[in-house]
Design an enzyme around this catalytic site. Structure first.
Site, mmCIF file in Angstrom:
data_model
loop_
_atom_site.group_PDB
_atom_site.id
_atom_site.type_symbol
_atom_site.label_atom_id
_atom_site.label_comp_id
_atom_site.label_asym_id
_atom_site.label_seq_id
_atom_site.Cartn_x
_atom_site.Cartn_y
_atom_site.Cartn_z
ATOM 1 C CG ASP A 1 -3.173 -7.398 -0.276
ATOM 2 O OD1 ASP A 1 -3.764 -7.259 0.807
ATOM 3 O OD2 ASP A 1 -2.211 -6.688 -0.628
ATOM 4 C CG ASP B 1 -4.364 -1.610 2.004
ATOM 5 O OD1 ASP B 1 -4.145 -0.769 2.878
ATOM 6 O OD2 ASP B 1 -5.499 -2.074 1.790
ATOM 7 C CB SER C 1 -7.750 -6.734 2.507
ATOM 8 O OG SER C 1 -6.965 -5.624 2.855
#
Length: 404
Positions: free
Chosen positions: A196, A198, A284
């Site tokens: 991922d 963020d 993401s």
């Protein structure tokens, strides 16, 4: 009549000691049944389980060993082992093995005591204990410390879920991380790592930063937080947040991108993964614009993220399909695994939000990184104490194996 004897040798480590000891055994025609050696702070602990073919030779061999030990300033101890005990030991091979990994800023006796007590409580025998982290100077600040102890344990816990729950409880209480994995051929043979972006690779939620620039920061941040906790459907919440960005100037993106900070340990982790031959990917729910920047900095092979549609220099606020949501992340992991000719057991997935759980669940090693409580409880493994490079320890990586 043969004799089985356990020989324990302790003392200051020095070159040639093993050769001298085994030389005595060789002259006596001794068979080696088991052997192990460890050196801690230049102090040797050496154990050899031997079979001496003829009892008549045993006293001579053991006497020569005592004399050699004396010459080398070593303490030598002998323990007779019955054939019945030896056969029981042989019968224990093939039992399941697991790895317990303790990650912390500073290793304490209490941490080791709690981990070892829980393993014993669930019927697991500790075979080996190794320090994977490097030697730390005494004056190292706690926030810069990095400690990792690996336990190799034998047996199968009757209730693995309860064991994991206890480890998680102790981890929260002592501010450490405790991982529990099966010790399989795949543990040191992973080949694909997906992340991922963020709050995982970077220390921010980009959509929240964009919202601040658009004047809707608090409103979007509240939706983001609820989505990451799993209280809202990610897909619906993503569209809702994106709509609030309508009209934001494209010029803002470069400024936000320049101010994003990579997470502790990210650069070292990716450098080592690349050196070890891994393929890497960003999967993401954030935006491709920012993911491409990370790709260039870290040398990432694949990027899958959401497109931020811009028309006439303004964000439209309209979601571009396909949206990278929880299911798509899991699908992409399967797709990349097949594309690279791998098995899912050879993959690593890392994320912090509820939308990462499906990919964490199917990966060979799924790691919730500095994650929300729900995600931490649901994932196979969790790291909150160290940086991203702590993931290397879960692969059995030792600091001394790293690049100079």
């Amino acid at each position: 009549m043969r004799e089985i004897v356990l020989i324990n040798i302790t003392g200051e480590d020095r070159p040639g000691l093993t050769a001298a000891i085994t030389g005595v055994l060789a002259r006596g025609g001794v068979n080696i049944l088991d052997i192990g050696q460890a050196v801690i702070h230049n102090t040797l602990s050496f154990g050899i389980l031997v079979e001496i073919p003829h009892s008549a030779k045993a006293s001579s061999v053991l006497k020569d060993l005592l004399f050699t030990g004396y010459e080398l300033d070593q303490q030598v101890r002998f323990t007779p082992v019955s054939e019945a005990d030896y056969q029981q030991w042989v019968g224990g091979q093939g039992k399941p093995r697991h790895i317990v990994t303790l990650l912390t800023r500073k290793v304490t006796a209490e941490q080791l005591q709690r981990v070892s007590s829980i393993t014993a409580q669930y019927g697991l025998n500790i075979d080996h204990i190794d320090r994977l982290s490097g030697r730390m100077p005494l004056d190292t600040p706690d926030e810069r410390g990095k400690g990792c102890i690996e336990f190799s344990v034998r047996g199968e816990p009757a209730d693995p879920a309860a064991l994991r729950a206890e480890f998680l409880s102790v981890a929260q209480e002592l501010n450490v991380d405790i991982a529990f994995q099966q010790d399989t051929i795949f543990r040191r043979n992973r080949r694909l790592a997906v992340f991922d972006m963020d709050s995982t690779l970077i220390e921010a939620e980009v959509i929240d930063e964009l919202a601040k620039a658009a004047g809707v920061g608090e409103q979007v941040a509240e939706i983001t937080e609820r989505a990451m906790r799993g209280e809202l459907d990610f897909r619906a919440s993503f569209k809702e947040r994106l709509a609030l960005l309508k009209g934001l100037s494209e010029e803002v993106l470069a400024d936000i991108g320049a101010g994003l900070r990579m997470t502790e340990g990210a650069e070292f982790l990716f450098a080592e993964l690349k050196r070890l031959g891994y393929k890497t990917a960003i999967l993401s729910g954030g935006f491709t614009y920012f993911a491409r920047q990370l790709q260039d900095k870290l040398g990432i092979d694949y990027v899958f993220a959401n497109e931020l549609e811009i028309v006439d220099g303004k964000v439209t606020g309209v979601a571009v399909e396909p949206i990278v949501d929880a299911q798509r992340k899991a699908d992409l992991l399967r797709q990349l695994t097949e594309q690279e000719g791998l098995r899912l057991e050879q993959t690593i997935a890392v994320g912090d939000g509820a939308n990462d759980l499906p990919m964490l669940a199917i990966a060979g090693l799924g790691v919730a990184f500095r994650a929300k409580p729900l995600v931490k409880q649901s994932a196979k493994q969790a790291i909150s104490t160290l940086g991203l490079d702590g993931i290397l320890y879960l692969l059995g990586y030792r600091d001394r194996e790293g690049r100079d």
